[in-house]
Design a protein around this motif. Sequence first.
Motif, PDB file in Angstrom:
ATOM      1  N   UNK A  76      -1.671  17.217  -0.953  1.00 44.51           N
ATOM      2  CA  UNK A  76      -2.535  16.070  -0.702  1.00 44.51           C
ATOM      3  C   UNK A  76      -2.718  15.752   0.781  1.00 44.51           C
ATOM      4  N   UNK A  77      -2.169  16.601   1.655  1.00 42.10           N
ATOM      5  CA  UNK A  77      -2.350  16.420   3.094  1.00 42.10           C
ATOM      6  C   UNK A  77      -1.686  15.162   3.639  1.00 42.10           C
ATOM      7  N   UNK A  78      -0.567  14.787   3.052  1.00 44.93           N
ATOM      8  CA  UNK A  78       0.168  13.610   3.513  1.00 44.93           C
ATOM      9  C   UNK A  78       1.372  14.120   4.297  1.00 44.93           C
ATOM     10  N   UNK A  79       1.417  13.822   5.587  1.00 41.69           N
ATOM     11  CA  UNK A  79       2.490  14.333   6.431  1.00 41.69           C
ATOM     12  C   UNK A  79       3.254  13.193   7.086  1.00 41.69           C
ATOM     13  N   UNK A  80       4.483  13.472   7.455  1.00 42.54           N
ATOM     14  CA  UNK A  80       5.351  12.482   8.074  1.00 42.54           C
ATOM     15  C   UNK A  80       4.833  12.088   9.449  1.00 42.54           C
ATOM     16  N   UNK A  81       5.140  10.877   9.845  1.00 40.62           N
ATOM     17  CA  UNK A  81       4.760  10.354  11.159  1.00 40.62           C
ATOM     18  C   UNK A  81       5.401  11.203  12.260  1.00 40.62           C
ATOM     19  N   UNK A  82       4.580  11.815  13.086  1.00 40.45           N
ATOM     20  CA  UNK A  82       5.080  12.586  14.214  1.00 40.45           C
ATOM     21  C   UNK A  82       5.702  13.920  13.854  1.00 40.45           C
ATOM     22  N   UNK A  83       5.585  14.312  12.605  1.00 39.19           N
ATOM     23  CA  UNK A  83       6.158  15.580  12.150  1.00 39.19           C
ATOM     24  C   UNK A  83       5.141  16.263  11.247  1.00 39.19           C
ATOM     25  N   UNK A  84       5.282  17.535  11.066  1.00 39.81           N
ATOM     26  CA  UNK A  84       4.400  18.251  10.162  1.00 39.81           C
ATOM     27  C   UNK A  84       5.004  18.407   8.778  1.00 39.81           C
ATOM     28  N   UNK A  85       6.142  17.779   8.571  1.00 41.06           N
ATOM     29  CA  UNK A  85       6.870  17.952   7.310  1.00 41.06           C
ATOM     30  C   UNK A  85       6.359  16.981   6.245  1.00 41.06           C
ATOM     31  N   UNK A  86       6.998  17.045   5.086  1.00 39.13           N
ATOM     32  CA  UNK A  86       6.654  16.178   3.970  1.00 39.13           C
ATOM     33  C   UNK A  86       6.822  14.711   4.354  1.00 39.13           C
ATOM     34  N   UNK A  87       5.952  13.888   3.827  1.00 36.51           N
ATOM     35  CA  UNK A  87       6.017  12.462   4.106  1.00 36.51           C
ATOM     36  C   UNK A  87       6.998  11.745   3.191  1.00 36.51           C
ATOM     37  N   UNK A  88       7.528  12.452   2.192  1.00 36.70           N
ATOM     38  CA  UNK A  88       8.421  11.835   1.224  1.00 36.70           C
ATOM     39  C   UNK A  88       9.799  12.491   1.283  1.00 36.70           C
TER      40      UNK A  88
ATOM     41  N   UNK B 224       5.887  19.491  -2.130  1.00 33.29           N
ATOM     42  CA  UNK B 224       4.702  20.185  -2.640  1.00 33.29           C
ATOM     43  C   UNK B 224       3.540  19.202  -2.784  1.00 33.29           C
ATOM     44  N   UNK B 225       3.817  18.042  -3.360  1.00 32.62           N
ATOM     45  CA  UNK B 225       2.782  17.008  -3.522  1.00 32.62           C
ATOM     46  C   UNK B 225       2.239  16.582  -2.159  1.00 32.62           C
ATOM     47  N   UNK B 226       3.128  16.399  -1.209  1.00 32.99           N
ATOM     48  CA  UNK B 226       2.739  15.987   0.136  1.00 32.99           C
ATOM     49  C   UNK B 226       1.818  17.017   0.786  1.00 32.99           C
ATOM     50  N   UNK B 227       2.189  18.297   0.696  1.00 30.34           N
ATOM     51  CA  UNK B 227       1.355  19.361   1.269  1.00 30.34           C
ATOM     52  C   UNK B 227       0.009  19.454   0.560  1.00 30.34           C
TER      53      UNK B 227
ATOM     54  N   UNK C  39       0.838  -1.202   0.000  1.00 26.02           N
ATOM     55  CA  UNK C  39       0.000   0.000   0.000  1.00 26.02           C
ATOM     56  C   UNK C  39       0.872   1.251   0.000  1.00 26.02           C
ATOM     57  N   UNK C  40       1.944   1.227   0.763  1.00 25.57           N
ATOM     58  CA  UNK C  40       2.871   2.363   0.788  1.00 25.57           C
ATOM     59  C   UNK C  40       3.547   2.535  -0.564  1.00 25.57           C
ATOM     60  N   UNK C  41       3.913   1.425  -1.198  1.00 18.67           N
ATOM     61  CA  UNK C  41       4.552   1.511  -2.508  1.00 18.67           C
ATOM     62  C   UNK C  41       3.609   2.144  -3.525  1.00 18.67           C
ATOM     63  N   UNK C  42       2.337   1.800  -3.475  1.00 20.88           N
ATOM     64  CA  UNK C  42       1.362   2.410  -4.397  1.00 20.88           C
ATOM     65  C   UNK C  42       1.270   3.921  -4.154  1.00 20.88           C
ATOM     66  N   UNK C  43       1.257   4.330  -2.893  1.00 16.57           N
ATOM     67  CA  UNK C  43       1.187   5.758  -2.552  1.00 16.57           C
ATOM     68  C   UNK C  43       2.417   6.501  -3.054  1.00 16.57           C
ATOM     69  N   UNK C  44       3.591   5.935  -2.821  1.00 17.49           N
ATOM     70  CA  UNK C  44       4.833   6.581  -3.250  1.00 17.49           C
ATOM     71  C   UNK C  44       4.927   6.585  -4.776  1.00 17.49           C
ATOM     72  N   UNK C  45       4.522   5.495  -5.406  1.00 21.65           N
ATOM     73  CA  UNK C  45       4.533   5.448  -6.873  1.00 21.65           C
ATOM     74  C   UNK C  45       3.675   6.568  -7.464  1.00 21.65           C
ATOM     75  N   UNK C  46       2.503   6.761  -6.882  1.00 23.00           N
ATOM     76  CA  UNK C  46       1.603   7.821  -7.358  1.00 23.00           C
ATOM     77  C   UNK C  46       2.260   9.190  -7.203  1.00 23.00           C
ATOM     78  N   UNK C  47       2.896   9.416  -6.059  1.00 19.76           N
ATOM     79  CA  UNK C  47       3.565  10.700  -5.813  1.00 19.76           C
ATOM     80  C   UNK C  47       4.726  10.902  -6.778  1.00 19.76           C
ATOM     81  N   UNK C  48       5.541   9.881  -6.958  1.00 18.18           N
ATOM     82  CA  UNK C  48       6.707  10.005  -7.839  1.00 18.18           C
ATOM     83  C   UNK C  48       6.269  10.231  -9.279  1.00 18.18           C
TER      84      UNK C  48
END
Length: 160
Positions: free
Chosen positions: A113-125, A108-111, A36-45
Amino acid sequence: MILTIQIIIGLAAAFAVYNLIHYLFVTRPSRKRLLASQRTVNKAVIEVIKTLISTNKLAPINEAELHSEMIANIWGRGVMAFEYHLPIDRVRVPIPELKALLGKELAVYSDKNGIHAHGRGSSAFVVTDIWQLDDRLHFDVAYLINLTTVEYIDDLNRLH
């Protein structure tokens, strides 16, 4: 003699039950999360690559030319990091500049789409590495969705 056979059968049964339980409750769910994570990252990339193509930083690339592989087997269970490679002849900017562009566009994509890093407000990628090998450009993208991957990134940062 009968006791020995019973012990062997008992050990074999215990081994089989342990492996079945481990597969059902550890291996299978972990694999599902990783896919599931790979699909999410693939979409972002893919979206970021399209953006870089539109800004003429990369030559047009077919999605079939962009390959991703899981690197969790190398770094350990739970690390959501993936390696991508594409033909080097599609790159129109220096490799260090491309790494910065990939990181910026993934943020930019992360912001957006509202995808944020675990325990941080930064980009998830995070683009963790980029290199050229023969006629391919390779880059790794980590998806900071869990503590294991965040710790992996922290460890990588300590190495640099």
